[in-house]
Design an enzyme around this catalytic site. Structure first.
Site, PDB file in Angstrom:
ATOM      1  N   TYR A 177       0.838  -6.331  -0.715  1.00  0.00           N
ATOM      2  CA  TYR A 177       2.267  -6.121  -0.439  1.00  0.00           C
ATOM      3  C   TYR A 177       3.004  -5.871  -1.752  1.00  0.00           C
ATOM      4  O   TYR A 177       2.868  -6.650  -2.706  1.00  0.00           O
ATOM      5  CB  TYR A 177       2.865  -7.346   0.293  1.00  0.00           C
ATOM      6  CG  TYR A 177       2.264  -7.490   1.673  1.00  0.00           C
ATOM      7  CD1 TYR A 177       2.782  -6.776   2.744  1.00  0.00           C
ATOM      8  CD2 TYR A 177       1.125  -8.281   1.879  1.00  0.00           C
ATOM      9  CE1 TYR A 177       2.190  -6.847   4.003  1.00  0.00           C
ATOM     10  CE2 TYR A 177       0.532  -8.360   3.133  1.00  0.00           C
ATOM     11  CZ  TYR A 177       1.070  -7.633   4.190  1.00  0.00           C
ATOM     12  OH  TYR A 177       0.479  -7.696   5.427  1.00  0.00           O
ATOM     13  N   SER A 178       3.799  -4.803  -1.772  1.00  0.00           N
ATOM     14  CA  SER A 178       4.619  -4.512  -2.961  1.00  0.00           C
ATOM     15  C   SER A 178       5.631  -5.639  -3.141  1.00  0.00           C
ATOM     16  O   SER A 178       6.228  -6.104  -2.166  1.00  0.00           O
ATOM     17  CB  SER A 178       5.414  -3.220  -2.775  1.00  0.00           C
ATOM     18  OG  SER A 178       4.582  -2.169  -2.422  1.00  0.00           O
ATOM     19  N   CYS A 205       6.684   5.806  -2.362  1.00  0.00           N
ATOM     20  CA  CYS A 205       6.117   4.564  -1.832  1.00  0.00           C
ATOM     21  C   CYS A 205       6.453   4.451  -0.349  1.00  0.00           C
ATOM     22  O   CYS A 205       7.571   4.742   0.069  1.00  0.00           O
ATOM     23  CB  CYS A 205       6.669   3.371  -2.609  1.00  0.00           C
ATOM     24  SG  CYS A 205       5.797   1.840  -2.240  1.00  0.00           S
ATOM     25  N   GLU A 212       2.305   5.369  -4.520  1.00  0.00           N
ATOM     26  CA  GLU A 212       1.650   4.214  -3.899  1.00  0.00           C
ATOM     27  C   GLU A 212       1.958   4.240  -2.412  1.00  0.00           C
ATOM     28  O   GLU A 212       3.032   3.825  -1.973  1.00  0.00           O
ATOM     29  CB  GLU A 212       2.126   2.906  -4.515  1.00  0.00           C
ATOM     30  CG  GLU A 212       1.320   1.726  -4.014  1.00  0.00           C
ATOM     31  CD  GLU A 212       1.372   0.562  -4.975  1.00  0.00           C
ATOM     32  OE1 GLU A 212       0.544   0.519  -5.907  1.00  0.00           O
ATOM     33  OE2 GLU A 212       2.263  -0.281  -4.803  1.00  0.00           O
ATOM     34  N   TYR A 246       0.396   3.681   1.715  1.00  0.00           N
ATOM     35  CA  TYR A 246      -0.588   2.864   2.440  1.00  0.00           C
ATOM     36  C   TYR A 246      -0.612   3.164   3.919  1.00  0.00           C
ATOM     37  O   TYR A 246       0.261   3.830   4.411  1.00  0.00           O
ATOM     38  CB  TYR A 246      -0.310   1.384   2.203  1.00  0.00           C
ATOM     39  CG  TYR A 246       1.153   0.985   2.157  1.00  0.00           C
ATOM     40  CD1 TYR A 246       1.857   0.692   3.335  1.00  0.00           C
ATOM     41  CD2 TYR A 246       1.850   0.896   0.936  1.00  0.00           C
ATOM     42  CE1 TYR A 246       3.193   0.301   3.289  1.00  0.00           C
ATOM     43  CE2 TYR A 246       3.181   0.509   0.890  1.00  0.00           C
ATOM     44  CZ  TYR A 246       3.850   0.216   2.066  1.00  0.00           C
ATOM     45  OH  TYR A 246       5.161  -0.154   2.023  1.00  0.00           O
TER      46      TYR A 246
END
Ligand code: FAD
Length: 380
Positions: free
Chosen positions: A156-157, A338, A378, A380
């Site tokens: 988790y960012s 992101c 980044e 996901y």
């Protein structure tokens, strides 16, 4: 400690000559005065219709003013600025850190599709990190694919700065979307297939223990060597997490060795107004730092249409500003992406199309941006 406002009292004198209309135009009827973007209000009522000969002869109006301006928040311990390199993998999956949940709050409004939570975690200063890094979380229970073994780590960012939401270097915050599974045939939720870690996090309570690994990641670190750099930040949904950290560092915190004087430009794509994350914070930066912050939102389900009449996605906003963005990139701007993986193909197609319209090769440009370390992804 909160983001506080201070009042500064000052005495101001403005020479107006004998011109009553000028006096009126500077000091509007409500005794307030504006210069640039700042405005002041008088603490004492100014009598513009004075009949005092002594006052009239001075041809100067003096008034006591009060200015309200936002102050930045002090942070500590400043030793968190000292290391030259970011902390990396201080805790590994086999030897994770036991932290504690401080709070879990729903971060979206009632009409947002799905749920996203802002989660504050107490690490007591033992798991330092830099803005843009991630924590790993090991949810409790057994890995269904490896009986007897713990679950795999989920990343988790981190959505706070290194000082955390309490500005004392002891907490980290996450922005977590609850992964829910809907059966494609019935359209109904199937709780047995809901995401394990995101549901554990969103359901946790203050005081609950949580196993953390990390911090990890270098690709989204804020390049701090140039405090006047331009940062173009593109997010969908929870992808906004690292940018919340950046923007707090730039605009909210008083960090002696990081005085931001550049441009931060955030593009955020979500479904609708209720799905906007940290909107109050970002809107305040727009008000307080209009020269240093830009914020564009793409609300795909709220009726705003792109140039081709379709739904407004984040890549459509990028296209609207593509000339400016390309110029900024040519001048060394950093660009960050992101959020969900699915955002990248649409964005890349848009950038490629814009590059071709400008007579440039996108492939060449992209490899240049990568080489110059301007390109940060980044997803996901
Ligand atoms: P899992 O249990 O891993 O399940 C994954 C998905 O599969 C879920 O959607 C689940 O509903 C579905 N599923 C489960 N069983 C079945 C089945 N039988 N059939 C079909 N589907 C099924 N997420 C955030 O919310 N915020 C962040 O800031 C964030 N940052 C990230 C940063 C990085 C670098 C990476 C790599 C990922 C990040 N993520 C973030 C994603 C996060 O790591 C998790 O992947 C996410 O929370 C889902 O994990 P989970 O344990 O809840 O779901």
């Amino acid at each position: 400690m909160s983001h506080s406002a201070v009042s500064q009292a000052a005495s101001l004198s403005v020479s107006t000559g004998n011109d009553r209309s000028l006096r009126r135009s500077i000091f509007k009827q409500n005794n307030s005065i504006s210069f640039n973007s700042k405005s002041w209000a008088s603490s004492l009522a100014l009598n513009q219709r004075t009949t005092s000969i002594r006052e009239a002869k001075r041809y100067t109006i003096c008034m006591s003013v009060q200015q309200t301006s936002s102050s930045k928040v002090s942070v500590f311990p400043l030793e968190l600025e000292d290391p030259k390199d970011p902390p990396l993998n201080l805790y590994k999956p086999k030897d994770s850190y036991t932290a504690k949940i401080v709070s879990v709050e729903r971060a979206v409004g009632p009409n947002a599709p799905g749920e996203t939570c802002h989660i504050v975690i107490d690490h007591d200063g033992n798991l330092p990190y830099w803005e843009g890094q991630s924590y790993g979380v090991i949810p409790p229970g057994e890995n269904p694919k490896k009986p007897g073994a713990p679950h795999n780590v989920r990343l988790y960012s981190i959505a706070s700065t290194r000082y955390g939401d309490f500005f004392d270097g002891k907490t980290a915050s996450l922005c977590v979307r609850r992964a829910v599974y809907y059966d494609p045939e019935t359209g109904k939720e199937d709780p047995s297939k809901n995401g394990i870690c995101s549901n554990f996090l969103c359901d946790s309570k203050p005081g609950d223990k949580i196993q953390i690994t990390g911090p990890s990641g270098k690709v989204m670190l804020l390049p701090e060597n140039d405090p006047n750099a331009t940062h173009i930040m593109i997010a969908t949904g929870t992808g906004v997490a690292p940018y919340r950290g950046y923007l707090r560092r730039m605009f909210m915190e008083n960090v002696p060795n990081f005085k931001f004087g550049g441009l931060a430009w955030l593009f955020l794509g979500v479904a609708n107004t209720d799905s906007l994350l940290y909107d109050d914070e970002f809107t305040k930066y727009l008000k307080d730092h209009p020269e240093n912050f830009r914020f564009d939102k793409a609300l795909s389900r709220e009726g705003e249409k792109n140039k081709r009449g379709g739904k407004m996605y984040v890549q459509d906003k990028i296209e609207d500003y593509s000339d400016e963005i390309f110029k900024l990139l040519d001048n060394g701007a950093h660009i960050y992406f992101c959020g969900l993986k699915g955002m990248m193909p649409g964005i890349q197609d848009t950038l490629k199309r814009v590059a071709e319209e400008r007579g440039e090769s996108w492939d060449l440009k992209l490899s240049q941006l990568r080489k110059n370390k301007q390109w940060h992804v980044e997803v996901y």
